[in-house]
Design an enzyme around this catalytic site. Structure first.
Site, PDB file in Angstrom:
ATOM      1  N   GLN A 272       6.651 -18.427   8.642  1.00  8.60           N
ATOM      2  CA  GLN A 272       5.671 -18.455   9.730  1.00  8.60           C
ATOM      3  C   GLN A 272       4.686 -17.304   9.627  1.00  8.60           C
ATOM      4  O   GLN A 272       3.518 -17.430  10.013  1.00  8.60           O
ATOM      5  CB  GLN A 272       6.382 -18.441  11.080  1.00  8.60           C
ATOM      6  CG  GLN A 272       7.252 -19.666  11.323  1.00  8.60           C
ATOM      7  CD  GLN A 272       6.490 -20.970  11.164  1.00  8.60           C
ATOM      8  OE1 GLN A 272       5.517 -21.232  11.869  1.00  8.60           O
ATOM      9  NE2 GLN A 272       6.922 -21.796  10.215  1.00  8.60           N
ATOM     10  N   HIS A 275       1.189 -17.836   7.935  1.00  8.03           N
ATOM     11  CA  HIS A 275       0.094 -18.539   8.594  1.00  8.03           C
ATOM     12  C   HIS A 275      -1.105 -17.628   8.839  1.00  8.03           C
ATOM     13  O   HIS A 275      -2.254 -18.028   8.672  1.00  8.03           O
ATOM     14  CB  HIS A 275       0.547 -19.097   9.952  1.00  8.03           C
ATOM     15  CG  HIS A 275       1.207 -20.436   9.867  1.00  8.03           C
ATOM     16  ND1 HIS A 275       0.510 -21.596   9.652  1.00  8.03           N
ATOM     17  CD2 HIS A 275       2.502 -20.803  10.001  1.00  8.03           C
ATOM     18  CE1 HIS A 275       1.346 -22.624   9.645  1.00  8.03           C
ATOM     19  NE2 HIS A 275       2.563 -22.162   9.848  1.00  8.03           N
ATOM     20  N   GLU A 341       7.136 -20.171  20.586  1.00 11.30           N
ATOM     21  CA  GLU A 341       6.641 -21.472  20.127  1.00 11.30           C
ATOM     22  C   GLU A 341       7.748 -22.199  19.353  1.00 11.30           C
ATOM     23  O   GLU A 341       8.040 -23.365  19.608  1.00 11.30           O
ATOM     24  CB  GLU A 341       5.425 -21.248  19.231  1.00 11.30           C
ATOM     25  CG  GLU A 341       4.845 -22.525  18.643  1.00 11.30           C
ATOM     26  CD  GLU A 341       3.767 -22.238  17.613  1.00 11.30           C
ATOM     27  OE1 GLU A 341       3.000 -23.168  17.287  1.00 11.30           O
ATOM     28  OE2 GLU A 341       3.684 -21.097  17.111  1.00 11.30           O
ATOM     29  N   HIS A 342       8.343 -21.507  18.390  1.00  8.03           N
ATOM     30  CA  HIS A 342       9.466 -22.038  17.619  1.00  8.03           C
ATOM     31  C   HIS A 342      10.652 -21.105  17.796  1.00  8.03           C
ATOM     32  O   HIS A 342      10.514 -19.894  17.610  1.00  8.03           O
ATOM     33  CB  HIS A 342       9.160 -22.105  16.120  1.00  8.03           C
ATOM     34  CG  HIS A 342       7.857 -22.731  15.762  1.00  8.03           C
ATOM     35  ND1 HIS A 342       6.705 -21.998  15.543  1.00  8.03           N
ATOM     36  CD2 HIS A 342       7.521 -24.024  15.563  1.00  8.03           C
ATOM     37  CE1 HIS A 342       5.721 -22.817  15.220  1.00  8.03           C
ATOM     38  NE2 HIS A 342       6.179 -24.056  15.229  1.00  8.03           N
ATOM     39  N   ASP A 375       7.629 -28.391  11.045  1.00 10.97           N
ATOM     40  CA  ASP A 375       6.199 -28.337  10.737  1.00 10.97           C
ATOM     41  C   ASP A 375       5.735 -29.604  10.026  1.00 10.97           C
ATOM     42  O   ASP A 375       4.555 -29.976  10.134  1.00 10.97           O
ATOM     43  CB  ASP A 375       5.892 -27.132   9.840  1.00 10.97           C
ATOM     44  CG  ASP A 375       5.863 -25.822  10.616  1.00 10.97           C
ATOM     45  OD1 ASP A 375       5.702 -25.862  11.845  1.00 10.97           O
ATOM     46  OD2 ASP A 375       6.009 -24.765   9.974  1.00 10.97           O
ATOM     47  N   HIS A 434      -8.634 -39.964  59.911  1.00 14.29           N
ATOM     48  CA  HIS A 434      -7.591 -40.571  59.091  1.00 14.29           C
ATOM     49  C   HIS A 434      -6.794 -41.587  59.908  1.00 14.29           C
ATOM     50  O   HIS A 434      -6.491 -42.690  59.452  1.00 14.29           O
ATOM     51  CB  HIS A 434      -6.637 -39.489  58.560  1.00 14.29           C
ATOM     52  CG  HIS A 434      -7.194 -38.658  57.448  1.00 14.29           C
ATOM     53  ND1 HIS A 434      -8.337 -37.925  57.573  1.00 14.29           N
ATOM     54  CD2 HIS A 434      -6.739 -38.450  56.178  1.00 14.29           C
ATOM     55  CE1 HIS A 434      -8.571 -37.279  56.430  1.00 14.29           C
ATOM     56  NE2 HIS A 434      -7.612 -37.594  55.567  1.00 14.29           N
TER      57      HIS A 434
END
Length: 449
Positions: A272, A275, A341-342, A375, A434
């Site tokens: 990761q 990235h 995230e992961h 992924d 109403h």
């Protein structure tokens, strides 16, 4: 909370205590990702696209991507040719990724439900897809055909009638998006692809654009990851369009004990970190011996990996750390506060530990479920919340492209039965009109009459 810095990754020592949520959120590492600050740079780009359309997009491509695309819309023959030249091995992998993603996302489709509230009174929740979506696929430090799969598959299975993909033009490919991205679009049956990237692509989706005979109609929703400027454009245009999330740099957290293989953990952190220099890699463990072994494995792997500088920067940054805790119980507190995230759980009885995770974009259970599987080919979606947003948001799914509409149908008798209550509540809120709307239909339900 003493901490020290190793040669590879910072260390945070939480042993001897069990910090609360507030303290954990303040102490845990995060990347600096100031979307608000990027708005100043993005606003004039977005306004230029709104005001000048295609001309602004061509100029932005030359400025930011270093190339002027031959046209904004990618011709069908260019998309088809990308498949013809695609490496057969990559094609087979993409086709398997698509197959598995379709299997998982098909089970997410919702059915309309009708509830009978009273005799003659029903409420139906009807699920309707958005009419048109813009799917953004980044093209910066890496090429992401997998993101085409992850965005397109749930939109298609939701029944979205209009799909458009945007990806930045590439100098090395004649000003068109990367051919692997175009090939993925073709394999998925997407024929509307635009050579535009960054904040300007989000603006074009929001406002629509004409380029000669080619028209990109405005969309209702924009999804897909991107850099900070893409995130800022989404924030700026939210309301005019719906968005999936303001995606930040990718994150991996690993909750591991002494049973974990240090080389497995190190390889996952590197996977990761490659990235982006801002990518976050966090190991939470109650085993000092594992922490030391992972550091040693990281030194070897960082030196040997292709993107050494990028990985080393990410691991050494303020967003990454090895966090030492007293036990897995405290480790769960840490990862739930971090809301990665992961999240990988590599512990004894990993399934039971993972079942207690309440905040994560996706959870990968056991030694044989690395994040890289998700992924590409697990079947799950990899467009996931970042920056702690997994505490309140979920990843992309079929539901992301659906809207629930309540359909109310009452007969006269059913309205008569409940009408007095409606009138009473309307008057209690000082909204007598109403109540009058009910009394005009069934005047006999006047409360106290």
């Amino acid at each position: 909370m003493p901490d020290r810095t190793t040669t590879v990754v910072p260390r945070l020592d939480l042993r001897g205590r069990r910090p609360g949520l507030r303290e954990l959120r303040a102490a845990l590492p995060r990347a600096e990702f100031d979307v608000e600050a990027a708005l100043a740079a993005v606003r004039p780009i977005v306004e230029d696209v709104r005001d000048r359309g295609a001309a602004a997009l061509y100029e932005a491509a030359e400025r930011f991507d270093g190339v002027r695309p031959p046209a904004l819309r990618v011709p069908a023959d260019v998309i088809a040719r990308a498949v013809e030249t695609l490496d057969p091995v990559v094609r087979a992998a993409l086709e398997e990724s698509i197959r598995r993603a379709r299997l998982v996302h098909a089970d997410q489709r919702r059915r309309d439900t009708t509830t009978q509230v009273a005799d003659g009174g029903t409420v139906t929740e009807r699920w309707v897809p958005v009419d048109r979506v813009g799917l953004y696929v980044p093209g910066g430090l890496a090429v992401y055909p997998s993101s085409v799969v992850m965005n397109v598959v749930p939109a298609q299975l939701a029944g979205v009638p209009g799909l458009a993909v945007a990806s930045p033009p590439q100098r090395d490919h004649g000003g068109w998006p990367h051919p692997t991205i175009l090939a993925a679009c073709h394999l998925l049956g997407v024929d509307e692809v635009w050579a535009m990237g960054g904040a300007q692509a989000v603006a074009a989706f929001a406002y629509g654009v004409e380029d000669g005979d080619d028209v990109c109609d405005p969309v209702s929703l924009v999804t897909g990851p991107g850099n900070i400027y893409v995130a800022a454009a989404k924030r700026l245009l939210k309301g005019l369009i719906g968005i999936d999330a303001e995606a930040g740099p990718t994150e991996i957290a690993v909750l591991a004990d002494a049973t974990a293989d240090a080389d497995h953990v190190a390889s996952d952190l590197v996977s990761q970190a490659e990235h982006d220099p801002l990518a976050a890699a966090v190991l939470v463990t109650d085993s000092p011996e594992l922490a030391e072994a992972v550091e040693e494995a990281l030194e070897r792997r960082v030196a040997a990996t292709k993107h050494t500088e990028r990985v080393a920067t990410a691991l050494a940054g303020r967003q990454s750390a090895i966090v030492l805790v007293d036990d897995v119980e405290v480790g769960l507190d840490v990862v739930n506060a971090y809301a990665a995230e992961h999240l990988e759980v590599i512990t004894a009885d990993a399934a039971a530990v993972a079942a207690r995770v309440t905040s994560a974009g996706a959870v990968f259970v056991g030694a044989w479920s690395p994040v890289s599987l998700g992924d590409y080919c697990a079947g799950s979606n990899h467009v996931l919340p970042t920056g702690g947003c997994a505490a309140h948001s979920n990843g992309l799914s079929v539901q992301s492209f659906l809207r629930g509409i309540h359909v109310v149908e009452y007969t006269q008798d059913a309205l008569r039965e409940v009408g007095a209550h409606v009138v009473s509540l309307a008057r209690a809120e000082d909204l007598p009109g109403h109540g009058e709307a009910v009394l005009a239909r069934v005047p006999e339900v006047e409360p106290g009459a």
